[in-house]
Write an enzyme that holds these catalytic residues in place. Structure first.
Site, PDB file in Angstrom:
ATOM      1  N   LYS A  52      19.844  16.706 -13.420  1.00 15.23           N
ATOM      2  CA  LYS A  52      18.933  15.749 -13.330  1.00 15.23           C
ATOM      3  C   LYS A  52      18.797  14.643 -14.339  1.00 15.23           C
ATOM      4  CE  LYS A  52      13.993  16.103 -12.322  1.00 15.23           C
ATOM      5  NZ  LYS A  52      13.460  14.953 -12.887  1.00 15.23           N
ATOM      6  N   GLU A  74      10.164   4.364 -17.747  1.00 12.69           N
ATOM      7  CA  GLU A  74       8.893   5.459 -18.585  1.00 12.69           C
ATOM      8  C   GLU A  74       8.804   4.711 -20.017  1.00 12.69           C
ATOM      9  OE1 GLU A  74      10.483   9.259 -18.600  1.00 12.69           O
ATOM     10  OE2 GLU A  74      10.305   9.279 -16.283  1.00 12.69           O
ATOM     11  N   HIS A 102       0.792  -1.127   0.158  1.00 15.93           N
ATOM     12  CA  HIS A 102      -0.245   0.131   0.127  1.00 15.93           C
ATOM     13  C   HIS A 102       0.660   1.209  -0.091  1.00 15.93           C
ATOM     14  CE1 HIS A 102      -3.417  -2.212   1.007  1.00 15.93           C
ATOM     15  NE2 HIS A 102      -2.777  -3.285   1.751  1.00 15.93           N
ATOM     16  N   SER A 159      16.722  16.847 -18.076  1.00 16.00           N
ATOM     17  CA  SER A 159      15.900  17.848 -17.894  1.00 16.00           C
ATOM     18  C   SER A 159      16.708  18.910 -18.516  1.00 16.00           C
ATOM     19  CB  SER A 159      15.798  18.588 -16.534  1.00 16.00           C
ATOM     20  OG  SER A 159      15.324  19.807 -16.582  1.00 16.00           O
TER      21      SER A 159
END
Length: 458
Positions: free
Chosen positions: A322, A329, A186, A316
């Site tokens: 980054k 993805e 959870h 980025s």
């Protein structure tokens, strides 16, 4: 552009002089300007038609040698070999969005093989309908091509890709055997788990998917060829269906058989739906695995940060330094596409009336896209992410010993309710479980140390 004149039952048609297709292909090429050059009939179908037409010629030669002569068989076989190799791909221009039976793609194959075969023979030896389409109909050839293409895509492309990632996970399991970390359910802290156990769950999911995919292939190995127009086998001589399946098996190295009920084969696409269901299951598991990896790698300072993954490219255009979990993805985007394709395949299979499904091109398009995307996505994820996964042992150790759910180990000694009070006090006062348990008087410090061993909770 130079043209030549071809004709069919509707009359004459101008066809580009440098192309092997003829009148019926040209009519489709002109009448269905939908996705031209983008949503072309999948090359897997073109390849399958080359196999199918060669096998049909072999079968016809066996059962109708007076019509399928040695000379015709030789010319057809050579032309089909070129189709199978992909050398004639430029001569298959038709799009997915055509007649729902795939008739025009069947005729595209017939015309290209006939004209190329005639060129090989040096004479007007072959007719697209009378020779290349002998004993066949578009209504049984297109579903046959679908099944051939699907089996090849699954067994020769997708399953090896799954095997590659499974082997990577096996290696990672062995390398991370002794590392214990916090489990999570959870999205909340749970009892400890070995990192190798977590990885084994990923591996077992893929192995289960592999088993289901191969199981679905057995159903796909039943072929409609021999059913002709409505399943009755009109104009297909006795033995043609069986000998065609034997020839297809020999050409592919896979055991295809003629479908026992051709009426079912022409009208139902349930085998494709079943097989795509296995693809959807794989997509769902890959979605879960990719999400697990990017959660575990989140950070690098403000996330879980329990694993390191390869840094492949800047993440980025504005935030220097980054790096993003881009391979995760692409996997999740592919999974979404496959899940959408599953809807299209299911809807397509539910359509058509009476003796024929007339949504076959869109069914084949979505199925083969799913198989190809999954295979390529898994290989990319393996090469550019999974092989480079490293455990952040320090962060795992910190998170493990900071987890309040370690209190579960105290249940046998102080009971569930007292263990819950211990966890709540530790959280509220921002103290350790040991401090909370001792302050509440449930255990002495010495007894706590005696029974509290997170590494033994796995």
């Amino acid at each position: 552009m130079d043209y030549r004149i071809e004709h069919d039952s509707m009359g004459e048609v101008k066809v580009p002089a440098d192309k092997y297709w003829a009148a019926q292909t040209e009519r489709s090429h002109e009448n269905f300007l939908i996705g031209v050059g983008i949503e072309t009939m999948p090359r897997e179908i073109t390849h399958a038609f080359g196999i199918l037409k060669k096998a049909a010629a072999v079968a016809n030669h066996a059962v109708k040698p007076e019509k399928m002569t040695d000379e015709k068989l030789s010319a057809i076989s050579q032309a089909c070999d070129e189709v199978i190799s992909g050398a004639l791909n430029d001569h298959f221009p038709l799009v997915v969005w055509q007649t729902g039976s795939g008739t025009q793609s069947n005729m595209n194959a017939n015309e290209v093989i006939a004209n190329r075969g005639n060129e090989i023979a040096g004479s007007k030896l072959l007719h697209p309908n009378d020779d290349i389409n002998m004993s066949q109909s578009s209504n049984d050839t297109f579903p046959t091509a679908m099944h051939i293409a699907a089996v090849i895509a699954l067994e020769d492309k997708l399953v090896p890709a799954i095997d590659t990632l499974v082997e990577t996970f096996k290696r990672l399991e062995a390398e991370n055997e002794g590392i214990v970390k916090s489990g999570r359910t959870h999205l909340q802290d749970a009892t400890p788990i070995k990192f190798s156990q977590e990885i084994s769950g990923w591996r077992a999911s893929l192995e289960k998917d592999r088993k289901m995919i191969l199981s679905s292939c057995e159903e796909l190995k039943e072929l409609a060829l021999g059913g002709t127009a409505v399943g009755t086998g009109l104009n297909a001589p006795a033995g043609f269906a069986e000998k065609s399946a034997e020839a297809i098996s020999e050409l592919t190295g896979k055991k295809f058989v003629t479908a026992p009920n051709k009426f079912h084969s022409l009208t139902s696409k349930d085998e494709i739906v079943f097989a795509h269901g296995a693809l959807k299951a794989l997509a769902a598991d890959m979605m879960k695995i990719a999400n697990d990896v990017r959660w575990l790698a989140s950070g690098p300072r403000d996330g879980l940060g329990e694993i390191f993954i390869p840094e492949n490219e800047p993440g980025s255009s504005i935030m220097p330094g980054k790096v993003n979990p881009t391979q995760c993805e692409q996997v999740t985007m592919v999974a979404v596409q496959v899940m959408g394709n599953d809807v299209a395949v299911g809807m397509a299979a539910s359509q058509g009336n009476f003796e024929l499904n007339v949504f076959m091109p869109v069914c084949a398009y979505n199925f083969l896209q799913s198989a190809r995307l999954l295979a390529e996505s898994i290989l990319s994820f393996n090469k550019n992410c999974a092989v480079g996964i490293k455990a952040n042992k320090e962060k795992m150790h910190h998170n493990l010993h900071n987890s309040l759910m370690l209190v579960t180990a105290l249940n046998p000694y102080i009971g569930y309710e007292n263990a819950a009070k211990t966890a709540k006090k530790a959280f509220k006062d921002n103290i350790s479980l040991k401090e909370a348990c001792v302050e509440l008087g449930f255990l002495t410090a010495e007894k706590f140390d005696e029974v509290f061993h997170p590494e033994k909770m796995v």
